[in-house]
Scaffold this motif. Structure first.
Motif, mmCIF file in Angstrom:
data_model
loop_
_atom_site.group_PDB
_atom_site.id
_atom_site.type_symbol
_atom_site.label_atom_id
_atom_site.label_comp_id
_atom_site.label_asym_id
_atom_site.label_seq_id
_atom_site.Cartn_x
_atom_site.Cartn_y
_atom_site.Cartn_z
ATOM 1 N N GLY A 24 3.333 -3.455 13.518
ATOM 2 C CA GLY A 24 4.646 -2.909 13.834
ATOM 3 C C GLY A 24 5.180 -1.968 12.766
ATOM 4 O O GLY A 24 4.634 -1.826 11.682
ATOM 5 N N SER A 25 6.285 -1.320 13.114
ATOM 6 C CA SER A 25 6.957 -0.386 12.216
ATOM 7 C C SER A 25 8.453 -0.710 12.209
ATOM 8 O O SER A 25 9.005 -1.074 13.252
ATOM 9 N N PRO A 26 9.090 -0.580 11.033
ATOM 10 C CA PRO A 26 8.547 -0.217 9.722
ATOM 11 C C PRO A 26 7.660 -1.317 9.142
ATOM 12 O O PRO A 26 7.723 -2.465 9.586
ATOM 13 N N LEU A 27 6.882 -0.951 8.111
ATOM 14 C CA LEU A 27 5.892 -1.880 7.574
ATOM 15 C C LEU A 27 5.665 -1.601 6.094
ATOM 16 O O LEU A 27 5.411 -0.455 5.699
ATOM 17 N N TYR A 28 5.767 -2.656 5.276
ATOM 18 C CA TYR A 28 5.410 -2.551 3.862
ATOM 19 C C TYR A 28 3.937 -2.911 3.703
ATOM 20 O O TYR A 28 3.480 -3.937 4.222
ATOM 21 N N VAL A 29 3.206 -2.072 2.983
ATOM 22 C CA VAL A 29 1.783 -2.299 2.733
ATOM 23 C C VAL A 29 1.527 -2.173 1.233
ATOM 24 O O VAL A 29 1.997 -1.219 0.598
ATOM 25 N N TYR A 30 0.783 -3.131 0.672
ATOM 26 C CA TYR A 30 0.456 -3.131 -0.752
ATOM 27 C C TYR A 30 -1.057 -3.087 -0.934
ATOM 28 O O TYR A 30 -1.794 -3.767 -0.219
ATOM 29 N N ASP A 31 -1.493 -2.307 -1.902
ATOM 30 C CA ASP A 31 -2.909 -2.145 -2.202
ATOM 31 C C ASP A 31 -3.258 -2.963 -3.440
ATOM 32 O O ASP A 31 -2.855 -2.617 -4.556
ATOM 33 N N GLY A 32 -3.995 -4.056 -3.251
ATOM 34 C CA GLY A 32 -4.352 -4.935 -4.352
ATOM 35 C C GLY A 32 -5.182 -4.247 -5.420
ATOM 36 O O GLY A 32 -5.079 -4.566 -6.617
ATOM 37 N N THR A 33 -6.018 -3.275 -5.012
ATOM 38 C CA THR A 33 -6.853 -2.561 -5.977
ATOM 39 C C THR A 33 -5.997 -1.804 -6.984
ATOM 40 O O THR A 33 -6.313 -1.748 -8.178
ATOM 41 N N THR A 34 -4.900 -1.220 -6.513
ATOM 42 C CA THR A 34 -4.013 -0.476 -7.408
ATOM 43 C C THR A 34 -3.349 -1.412 -8.410
ATOM 44 O O THR A 34 -3.220 -1.080 -9.598
ATOM 45 N N ILE A 35 -2.932 -2.587 -7.976
ATOM 46 C CA ILE A 35 -2.328 -3.554 -8.892
ATOM 47 C C ILE A 35 -3.320 -3.947 -9.972
ATOM 48 O O ILE A 35 -2.991 -3.978 -11.173
ATOM 49 N N ARG A 36 -4.557 -4.231 -9.589
ATOM 50 C CA ARG A 36 -5.582 -4.584 -10.576
ATOM 51 C C ARG A 36 -5.806 -3.441 -11.567
ATOM 52 O O ARG A 36 -5.961 -3.667 -12.778
ATOM 53 N N ARG A 37 -5.803 -2.208 -11.064
ATOM 54 C CA ARG A 37 -6.018 -1.047 -11.937
ATOM 55 C C ARG A 37 -4.890 -0.891 -12.948
ATOM 56 O O ARG A 37 -5.135 -0.588 -14.124
ATOM 57 N N LYS A 38 -3.645 -1.097 -12.520
ATOM 58 C CA LYS A 38 -2.515 -0.942 -13.437
ATOM 59 C C LYS A 38 -2.521 -2.023 -14.522
ATOM 60 O O LYS A 38 -2.184 -1.762 -15.680
ATOM 61 N N VAL A 39 -2.907 -3.238 -14.160
ATOM 62 C CA VAL A 39 -3.015 -4.307 -15.159
ATOM 63 C C VAL A 39 -4.079 -3.950 -16.186
ATOM 64 O O VAL A 39 -3.874 -4.066 -17.407
ATOM 65 N N THR A 40 -5.229 -3.495 -15.710
ATOM 66 C CA THR A 40 -6.319 -3.112 -16.614
ATOM 67 C C THR A 40 -5.897 -1.957 -17.519
ATOM 68 O O THR A 40 -6.227 -1.937 -18.712
#
Length: 409
Positions: A24-40
């Protein structure tokens, strides 16, 4: 979000249109790969330093995000009993959580201490209460206000002289008097300058103030420099040079530890830095209104879902996911709330048509956590994409959710 050679967007290879159709819309989507990259990225900026990351979870408190943070070795900073409970539900031990209140009832502080969290004391009255209540039996940090103005919008600057946060460094003698009176166990000093700080100098300035203040506390284990690193909003936007910042702060920190007589642990409390870039808010275009003064793009969302543009004047880059190669035209992108809720003014976008899916970037922080049910609207669903799989981590609200706390009389 990647644009392929076929001019189609994807998140970890998943088509946003598929996500909107499924959830459905609207929809929040989060990318786990990006979170891991920012932590690193943050970890790699401080090689050789005993550094700990404490995620400031007010940015995004979804339990799946908290569990992901715990999985990759990030601890937690919370500002309320609710966030504390969420952290523990997500699997954190109390000792892995720092409670950083701002003028809260002292009973909330008691709850945090009893849960095993380490309290960050932000006022002389709270320090006095903490000493009377716990003496030397419980550890705490003291939040120092260094009286330095830095950051983006004034609403997110937290270390200047007029800020409500922390105890002014000018009150050091009074702090020391209370600490001595109750023999309070001070294990760390903390400060948080604000948000969207791109230059190293403000961090170095407040670090020097904190290091100098720390010399008055002989039993410290921790120096906590907060967060506030600048993230990229516009294409090509200047961001905090983490490698340069890490190098300069590490040099100052090691020099301080040498002067102090032993090595301490260095803490940071990033929130937006870790999750902002991971998030997208997908919306659908409902009406395109060609007004003599402006072309308006109306979407099926509003300030009830993403208040940052109206509250802070913040910029969110917008993509036309459906028509990325259309003719570029200027639009005002606006919401459906019965209030002015402009997401973007005079924004050049590929031609937008009714039904097109738009993506607001940098929506992983302070999106759903600051949302509301204004106009009796429902909060959207949230999706986490990790290891190439899209999973529902919060369902869309219903009318029953809006009514369940109301009582008929």
């Amino acid at each position: 979000m990647q644009l392929s050679d076929q001019n189609t967007y994807s998140v970890q290879g998943i088509d946003p249109h598929y996500l909107v159709e499924q959830f459905g819309s609207p929809l929040y989507v989060y990318d786990g790969t990006t979170i891991r990259r920012k932590v690193t990225e943050l970890q790699h900026a401080f090689p050789g330093i005993n550094m700990k990351i404490k995620y400031a979870c007010k940015a995004n408190t979804n339990l799946s995000i908290l569990r992901l943070m715990r999985e990759i070795g990030v601890e937690l900073d919370v500002v309320s009993p609710g966030e504390l409970e969420m952290g523990m539900i997500a699997g954190y031990e109390g000792s892995q959580i720092t409670f950083t209140p701002s003028g809260v009832p002292f009973e909330e502080v008691r709850e945090a201490v009893e849960a095993g969290a380490i309290v960050n004391v932000d006022s002389i009255p709270l320090l006095e209460w903490f000493g009377q209540t716990y003496g030397n039996t419980k550890p705490c940090l003291i939040r120092i206000k260094p009286n330095v103005a830095a950051g983006g919008n004034v609403k997110i600057m937290t270390a200047h002289a007029d800020s409500k946060f922390g105890i002014s460094v000018l009150l050091l003698d009074e702090i020391l008097e209370v600490v001595k009176k109750y023999n309070i166990k001070i294990i760390g000093l903390h400060q948080h300058t604000g948000s969207d700080i791109k230059d190293a100098e403000p961090f170095l300035k407040v670090a020097d103030i904190l290091f100098e203040t720390a010399k008055h506390f002989p039993d410290l284990e921790v120096i906590d420099l907060g967060g506030g690193f600048k993230v990229s909003y516009l294409p090509g936007d200047a961001i905090t040079d983490m490698d340069l910042l890490g190098k300069k702060i590490s040099e100052r920190f090691e020099k301080f530890c040498s002067e102090y007589g032993r090595k301490l642990q260095l803490w940071f409390e990033p929130g937006k830095f870790l999750v902002s870039e991971s998030g997208y808010l997908f919306v659908k275009t409902t009406v395109v209104k060609e007004d003599p003064a402006r072309h308006f793009v109306h979407v099926d969302s509003g300030l009830n879902h993403l208040i940052r543009p109206m509250m802070y004047g913040s910029y969110h880059h917008i993509l036309n996911v459906t028509n990325p190669t259309g003719e570029i035209k200027p639009y005002n992108v606006v919401g459906y709330i019965c209030e002015t809720d402009t997401f973007a003014s005079d924004r050049n976008l590929p031609e937008v048509r009714p039904g097109d899916v738009l993506a607001f970037l940098n929506a992983g922080a302070y999106g759903l956590t600051m949302s509301s049910n204004y106009n009796a609207r429902f909060r959207p669903a949230e999706i986490l994409i990790d290891h190439g799989q899209a999973k529902l981590i919060r369902r869309r609200e219903t009318l029953e959710d809006l009514l369940k706390t109301q009582i008929e009389i």
